[in-house]
Design a protein around this motif. Sequence first.
Motif, PDB file in Angstrom:
ATOM      1  N   GLY A 123       0.637  -1.210  -0.049  1.00 55.61           N
ATOM      2  CA  GLY A 123       0.060  -0.009   0.041  1.00 55.61           C
ATOM      3  C   GLY A 123       0.760   1.215  -0.123  1.00 55.61           C
ATOM      4  O   GLY A 123       0.145   2.483  -0.015  1.00 55.61           O
ATOM      5  N   ASP A 124       2.187   1.288   0.052  1.00 50.91           N
ATOM      6  CA  ASP A 124       3.108   2.504   0.103  1.00 50.91           C
ATOM      7  C   ASP A 124       3.361   2.848  -1.286  1.00 50.91           C
ATOM      8  O   ASP A 124       4.543   2.409  -1.826  1.00 50.91           O
ATOM      9  N   ILE A 125       2.703   3.621  -1.947  1.00 51.05           N
ATOM     10  CA  ILE A 125       3.104   3.872  -3.311  1.00 51.05           C
ATOM     11  C   ILE A 125       4.321   4.845  -3.410  1.00 51.05           C
ATOM     12  O   ILE A 125       4.938   4.747  -4.501  1.00 51.05           O
ATOM     13  N   GLU A 126       4.566   5.588  -2.399  1.00 56.05           N
ATOM     14  CA  GLU A 126       5.832   6.337  -2.400  1.00 56.05           C
ATOM     15  C   GLU A 126       7.162   5.585  -2.350  1.00 56.05           C
ATOM     16  O   GLU A 126       8.058   5.714  -2.969  1.00 56.05           O
ATOM     17  N   ALA A 127       6.912   4.243  -1.406  1.00 52.67           N
ATOM     18  CA  ALA A 127       8.121   3.336  -1.453  1.00 52.67           C
ATOM     19  C   ALA A 127       8.254   2.909  -2.761  1.00 52.67           C
ATOM     20  O   ALA A 127       9.332   2.607  -3.320  1.00 52.67           O
ATOM     21  N   ILE A 180      -4.809 -10.805  -3.300  1.00 53.54           N
ATOM     22  CA  ILE A 180      -5.109 -10.516  -2.131  1.00 53.54           C
ATOM     23  C   ILE A 180      -4.052 -11.398  -1.487  1.00 53.54           C
ATOM     24  O   ILE A 180      -3.859 -12.706  -1.612  1.00 53.54           O
ATOM     25  N   GLN A 181      -3.207 -10.976  -0.444  1.00 52.57           N
ATOM     26  CA  GLN A 181      -2.284 -11.675   0.324  1.00 52.57           C
ATOM     27  C   GLN A 181      -2.828 -12.618   1.235  1.00 52.57           C
ATOM     28  O   GLN A 181      -3.748 -12.509   1.817  1.00 52.57           O
ATOM     29  N   GLY A 182      -2.407 -14.066   0.887  1.00 50.36           N
ATOM     30  CA  GLY A 182      -2.991 -15.420   1.393  1.00 50.36           C
ATOM     31  C   GLY A 182      -2.653 -15.518   2.863  1.00 50.36           C
ATOM     32  O   GLY A 182      -3.105 -15.555   3.960  1.00 50.36           O
ATOM     33  N   VAL A 183      -1.381 -15.987   2.625  1.00 49.68           N
ATOM     34  CA  VAL A 183      -0.499 -16.472   3.804  1.00 49.68           C
ATOM     35  C   VAL A 183      -0.384 -15.349   4.795  1.00 49.68           C
ATOM     36  O   VAL A 183      -0.077 -15.694   6.127  1.00 49.68           O
ATOM     37  N   ALA A 184      -0.394 -14.271   4.466  1.00 58.20           N
ATOM     38  CA  ALA A 184      -0.052 -13.144   5.468  1.00 58.20           C
ATOM     39  C   ALA A 184      -1.502 -12.872   6.171  1.00 58.20           C
ATOM     40  O   ALA A 184      -1.339 -11.949   7.149  1.00 58.20           O
ATOM     41  N   GLY A 185      -2.383 -13.507   5.751  1.00 56.67           N
ATOM     42  CA  GLY A 185      -3.792 -13.438   6.670  1.00 56.67           C
ATOM     43  C   GLY A 185      -4.844 -12.767   5.910  1.00 56.67           C
ATOM     44  O   GLY A 185      -5.519 -12.075   6.622  1.00 56.67           O
ATOM     45  N   ILE A 186      -4.946 -12.821   4.659  1.00 50.21           N
ATOM     46  CA  ILE A 186      -5.666 -12.269   3.777  1.00 50.21           C
ATOM     47  C   ILE A 186      -5.868 -10.632   3.882  1.00 50.21           C
ATOM     48  O   ILE A 186      -6.650 -10.003   4.405  1.00 50.21           O
ATOM     49  N   GLN A 187      -4.696 -10.126   3.432  1.00 51.58           N
ATOM     50  CA  GLN A 187      -4.425  -8.815   3.595  1.00 51.58           C
ATOM     51  C   GLN A 187      -4.643  -8.041   2.186  1.00 51.58           C
ATOM     52  O   GLN A 187      -4.201  -8.669   1.127  1.00 51.58           O
ATOM     53  N   MET A 188      -5.472  -7.200   2.098  1.00 47.91           N
ATOM     54  CA  MET A 188      -5.905  -6.581   0.903  1.00 47.91           C
ATOM     55  C   MET A 188      -5.082  -5.564   0.394  1.00 47.91           C
ATOM     56  O   MET A 188      -4.764  -4.488   1.044  1.00 47.91           O
ATOM     57  N   PRO A 189      -4.509  -5.444  -1.038  1.00 50.48           N
ATOM     58  CA  PRO A 189      -3.808  -4.310  -1.395  1.00 50.48           C
ATOM     59  C   PRO A 189      -4.582  -3.032  -1.575  1.00 50.48           C
ATOM     60  O   PRO A 189      -3.848  -2.016  -1.565  1.00 50.48           O
ATOM     61  N   GLY A 190      -6.022  -2.963  -1.752  1.00 55.06           N
ATOM     62  CA  GLY A 190      -6.901  -1.951  -1.979  1.00 55.06           C
ATOM     63  C   GLY A 190      -6.698  -1.715  -3.558  1.00 55.06           C
ATOM     64  O   GLY A 190      -5.834  -1.956  -4.294  1.00 55.06           O
ATOM     65  N   ASP A 191      -7.924  -1.437  -4.054  1.00 48.98           N
ATOM     66  CA  ASP A 191      -8.041  -1.158  -5.512  1.00 48.98           C
ATOM     67  C   ASP A 191      -7.348   0.109  -5.989  1.00 48.98           C
ATOM     68  O   ASP A 191      -6.753   0.088  -6.945  1.00 48.98           O
ATOM     69  N   ASP A 192      -7.535   0.952  -5.110  1.00 52.61           N
ATOM     70  CA  ASP A 192      -6.678   2.472  -5.545  1.00 52.61           C
ATOM     71  C   ASP A 192      -5.313   2.151  -5.509  1.00 52.61           C
ATOM     72  O   ASP A 192      -4.526   2.769  -6.670  1.00 52.61           O
ATOM     73  N   PHE A 193      -4.701   1.355  -4.704  1.00 52.87           N
ATOM     74  CA  PHE A 193      -3.173   1.063  -4.679  1.00 52.87           C
ATOM     75  C   PHE A 193      -2.949   0.382  -5.994  1.00 52.87           C
ATOM     76  O   PHE A 193      -1.732   0.566  -6.565  1.00 52.87           O
ATOM     77  N   ARG A 212     -14.668 -12.277  -8.514  1.00 52.00           N
ATOM     78  CA  ARG A 212     -14.262 -11.828  -9.777  1.00 52.00           C
ATOM     79  C   ARG A 212     -13.483 -13.120 -10.168  1.00 52.00           C
ATOM     80  O   ARG A 212     -12.884 -13.498  -9.485  1.00 52.00           O
ATOM     81  N   PHE A 213     -13.288 -13.249 -11.597  1.00 47.96           N
ATOM     82  CA  PHE A 213     -12.334 -14.449 -11.934  1.00 47.96           C
ATOM     83  C   PHE A 213     -11.073 -14.189 -11.470  1.00 47.96           C
ATOM     84  O   PHE A 213     -10.409 -15.006 -10.849  1.00 47.96           O
ATOM     85  N   PHE A 214     -10.385 -12.975 -11.284  1.00 48.05           N
ATOM     86  CA  PHE A 214      -9.363 -12.785 -10.764  1.00 48.05           C
ATOM     87  C   PHE A 214      -9.430 -11.541  -9.875  1.00 48.05           C
ATOM     88  O   PHE A 214     -10.341 -10.575 -10.132  1.00 48.05           O
ATOM     89  N   ALA A 215      -8.969 -11.427  -8.552  1.00 47.40           N
ATOM     90  CA  ALA A 215      -9.078 -10.396  -7.511  1.00 47.40           C
ATOM     91  C   ALA A 215      -8.822  -8.961  -8.143  1.00 47.40           C
ATOM     92  O   ALA A 215      -9.597  -8.130  -7.571  1.00 47.40           O
ATOM     93  N   HIS A 216      -7.878  -8.988  -8.650  1.00 50.75           N
ATOM     94  CA  HIS A 216      -7.515  -7.645  -9.386  1.00 50.75           C
ATOM     95  C   HIS A 216      -8.489  -6.946 -10.259  1.00 50.75           C
ATOM     96  O   HIS A 216      -8.407  -5.824 -10.353  1.00 50.75           O
ATOM     97  N   GLN A 217      -9.360  -7.783 -10.873  1.00 50.95           N
ATOM     98  CA  GLN A 217     -10.222  -7.144 -11.788  1.00 50.95           C
ATOM     99  C   GLN A 217     -11.298  -6.175 -10.963  1.00 50.95           C
ATOM    100  O   GLN A 217     -12.001  -5.527 -11.524  1.00 50.95           O
ATOM    101  N   TYR A 218     -11.388  -6.156  -9.730  1.00 48.37           N
ATOM    102  CA  TYR A 218     -12.222  -5.407  -9.142  1.00 48.37           C
ATOM    103  C   TYR A 218     -11.592  -4.127  -9.068  1.00 48.37           C
ATOM    104  O   TYR A 218     -12.267  -2.854  -9.301  1.00 48.37           O
ATOM    105  N   SER A 219      -9.947  -3.749  -9.362  1.00 46.84           N
ATOM    106  CA  SER A 219      -9.572  -2.310  -9.497  1.00 46.84           C
ATOM    107  C   SER A 219      -9.615  -1.880 -11.168  1.00 46.84           C
ATOM    108  O   SER A 219      -9.386  -0.800 -11.215  1.00 46.84           O
ATOM    109  N   GLY A 220      -9.863  -2.845 -11.840  1.00 52.44           N
ATOM    110  CA  GLY A 220      -9.998  -2.466 -13.171  1.00 52.44           C
ATOM    111  C   GLY A 220      -8.891  -2.488 -14.131  1.00 52.44           C
ATOM    112  O   GLY A 220      -8.800  -2.035 -15.249  1.00 52.44           O
ATOM    113  N   ILE A 221      -7.739  -2.743 -13.419  1.00 50.55           N
ATOM    114  CA  ILE A 221      -6.536  -2.699 -14.234  1.00 50.55           C
ATOM    115  C   ILE A 221      -6.202  -3.973 -15.117  1.00 50.55           C
ATOM    116  O   ILE A 221      -6.690  -5.079 -14.952  1.00 50.55           O
TER     117      ILE A 221
END
Length: 373
Positions: free
Chosen positions: A155-159, A177-190, A219-228
């Motif tokens: 989530g740190d776009i500056e980094a 979506i990060q699975g092993v890390a505990g279902i951590q969401m990257p966020g659509d905006d990110f 969605r078929f792929f999780a990233h498709q929520y973000s439209g990228i």
Amino acid sequence: MNLFPVYSLYDVEPVKGCGSYIYDAEGTEYLDLYGGHAVISIGHAHPHYVEMISKQVATLGFYSNSVINTLQEKLAKKLGEISGLKDYSLFMVNSGAEANENAIKVASFHTGKSRVLAFKGAFHGRTSGAVEMTDNPKINSPFNVTDKVTFVPLGDIEAVERELATGEYCAAIIEGIQGVAGIQMPGDDFLRQLREATTRHGVCLILDEVQSGYGRTGRFFAHQYSGIKPDLISMAKGMGNGFPVGGVLIAPHFEAWGGMLGTTFGGNHLACAAAIAVLDVIKEENLVANAEKVGNYLIEKLKAMPGIKEVRGRGLMIGIEIEGSAPELRKKLVFDKHIFTGGAGQHTVRLLPALGITTEHADKFLKAFEEVL
């Protein structure tokens, strides 16, 4: 000879499966809400899946990639239609780690560069390159450690910008979506910011959809929520419903050349039959929509349940964070309630069930979960 003891095992041996249930030798029934690490996408022993594999193994189970295999072409066409990515190409492998290894290889060939940007908490596999991109030093042997991967906070776009500005990177790799890390969401905006930054810096964006893909999130792929649209997408797990199948989806701006990639078993006849059967069932039974519907139901009910710290996820990829010990709670679920779930660290229970589970299955779990919490 003994087995090499690297796994922590429950004292349960499933010998049969049907739909969302598995059974031990004594006939004890267990509700399976983990699907063997998100692998069982269409349910255990689905009739169409069994029929497809049985017919294929009775005719031709395997031949190498040195001959024409029209099953691969059939699979690619179906996958393009169902995923909405008809203009991508498919390269088939056997596992998620292999998919990520090959995705990085394509990116490195394409850019002529060698460094990879990854994210804190990432898990991309255990093979040589994949484990180096995995944020877990404990499983990264001295042989695997290199200076080619940098981890930045999710989530740190500056980094991200600081690293990509060096001009050293062939790729950035991120889980839908990060699975092993505990279902951590990257966020659509990110994800949208990451896509813009990688494009601007000439860096390939790899979406690791090994766990979060194949309809799991609604969605078929999780990233498709973000439209990228990523440059490369890795996938496996639910792709074969238990048969070892993996793949890389490759955007049209990459050029293939003979010998660029290769595999002995990837895309074999049995693997293709399994993967085609999975797509048939996903389409016929409308499982992506069901994952969204039942997943939303579970998430809403869990968020209203007292004693839960946080609920994360989308569709049927759910992380339940509790105050106490998740491993101990999961043992109670298995041995007292006969329900299989997954874990992610000391405080998170993971749900990764077959995509066809019903609200009745969800209610059975919710009742049991509340009783052991």
